[in-house]
Design an enzyme around this catalytic site. Structure first.
Site, PDB file in Angstrom:
ATOM      1  N   THR A  47      -9.480   7.023   0.220  1.00  0.00           N
ATOM      2  CA  THR A  47     -10.365   7.234   1.354  1.00  0.00           C
ATOM      3  C   THR A  47     -10.632   8.711   1.586  1.00  0.00           C
ATOM      4  O   THR A  47     -11.724   9.086   2.034  1.00  0.00           O
ATOM      5  CB  THR A  47      -9.753   6.594   2.623  1.00  0.00           C
ATOM      6  OG1 THR A  47      -9.485   5.216   2.352  1.00  0.00           O
ATOM      7  CG2 THR A  47     -10.689   6.683   3.812  1.00  0.00           C
ATOM      8  N   ILE A  57      -7.956   0.280  -1.707  1.00  0.00           N
ATOM      9  CA  ILE A  57      -8.044   1.699  -1.376  1.00  0.00           C
ATOM     10  C   ILE A  57      -6.930   2.085  -0.412  1.00  0.00           C
ATOM     11  O   ILE A  57      -6.467   1.260   0.382  1.00  0.00           O
ATOM     12  CB  ILE A  57      -9.450   2.028  -0.794  1.00  0.00           C
ATOM     13  CG1 ILE A  57      -9.728   3.529  -0.805  1.00  0.00           C
ATOM     14  CG2 ILE A  57      -9.653   1.396   0.579  1.00  0.00           C
ATOM     15  CD1 ILE A  57     -11.197   3.885  -0.635  1.00  0.00           C
ATOM     16  N   CYS A  58      -6.477   3.331  -0.537  1.00  0.00           N
ATOM     17  CA  CYS A  58      -5.496   3.886   0.390  1.00  0.00           C
ATOM     18  C   CYS A  58      -5.960   5.303   0.726  1.00  0.00           C
ATOM     19  O   CYS A  58      -7.154   5.575   0.708  1.00  0.00           O
ATOM     20  CB  CYS A  58      -4.090   3.848  -0.213  1.00  0.00           C
ATOM     21  SG  CYS A  58      -3.887   4.856  -1.696  1.00  0.00           S
ATOM     22  N   ALA A  59      -5.054   6.207   1.012  1.00  0.00           N
ATOM     23  CA  ALA A  59      -5.446   7.566   1.358  1.00  0.00           C
ATOM     24  C   ALA A  59      -5.816   8.390   0.128  1.00  0.00           C
ATOM     25  O   ALA A  59      -6.819   9.087   0.111  1.00  0.00           O
ATOM     26  CB  ALA A  59      -4.331   8.260   2.141  1.00  0.00           C
TER      27      ALA A  59
END
Length: 108
Positions: A89, A61-63
């Site tokens: 996220t 996961i990232c932004a």
């Protein structure tokens, strides 16, 4: 190309103690992350893939879902069963799911 999972599929996996790797930068992770996520900034992924298991799925996961696709591609090329979390996220938080803050990973 990285395989991608929906927020709903990720939420179900997370609830079942999924291994989550957050590839955002340290300041982003500290500001708020999925509880239990392991911090591993994108630039460090190629050198740290050996820290990850090859016998269970890894959710990346990232932004917003862009960096996680790159990281999942790298991981998959090294035999890790990695999935990028769609919309990252940001979407996780917008849907009211739990967010942890701080510089240390938290047990889910």
């Amino acid at each position: 190309m990285a395989r991608e999972v929906t927020q709903e599929a990720f939420a179900a996996a997370w609830a079942d103690d999924a291994l989550v790797v957050d590839v955002r930068e340290a300041d982003e992770y500290t500001a708020g992350h999925v509880p239990g996520a392991r911090p591993m900034p994108l630039r460090s992924v190629p050198n740290r893939c050996d820290e990850l298991p090859t016998n269970r799925p890894v959710f990346v996961i990232c932004a917003s879902g862009n960096r996680s696709k790159t990281a999942a591609d790298w991981m998959n090329s090294r035999g890790i069963d990695a999935y990028s979390v769609a919309d990252g996220t940001g979407a996780w938080a917008r849907t009211g799911r739990p967010i942890a803050a701080g510089s240390h990973e938290h047990a889910a």
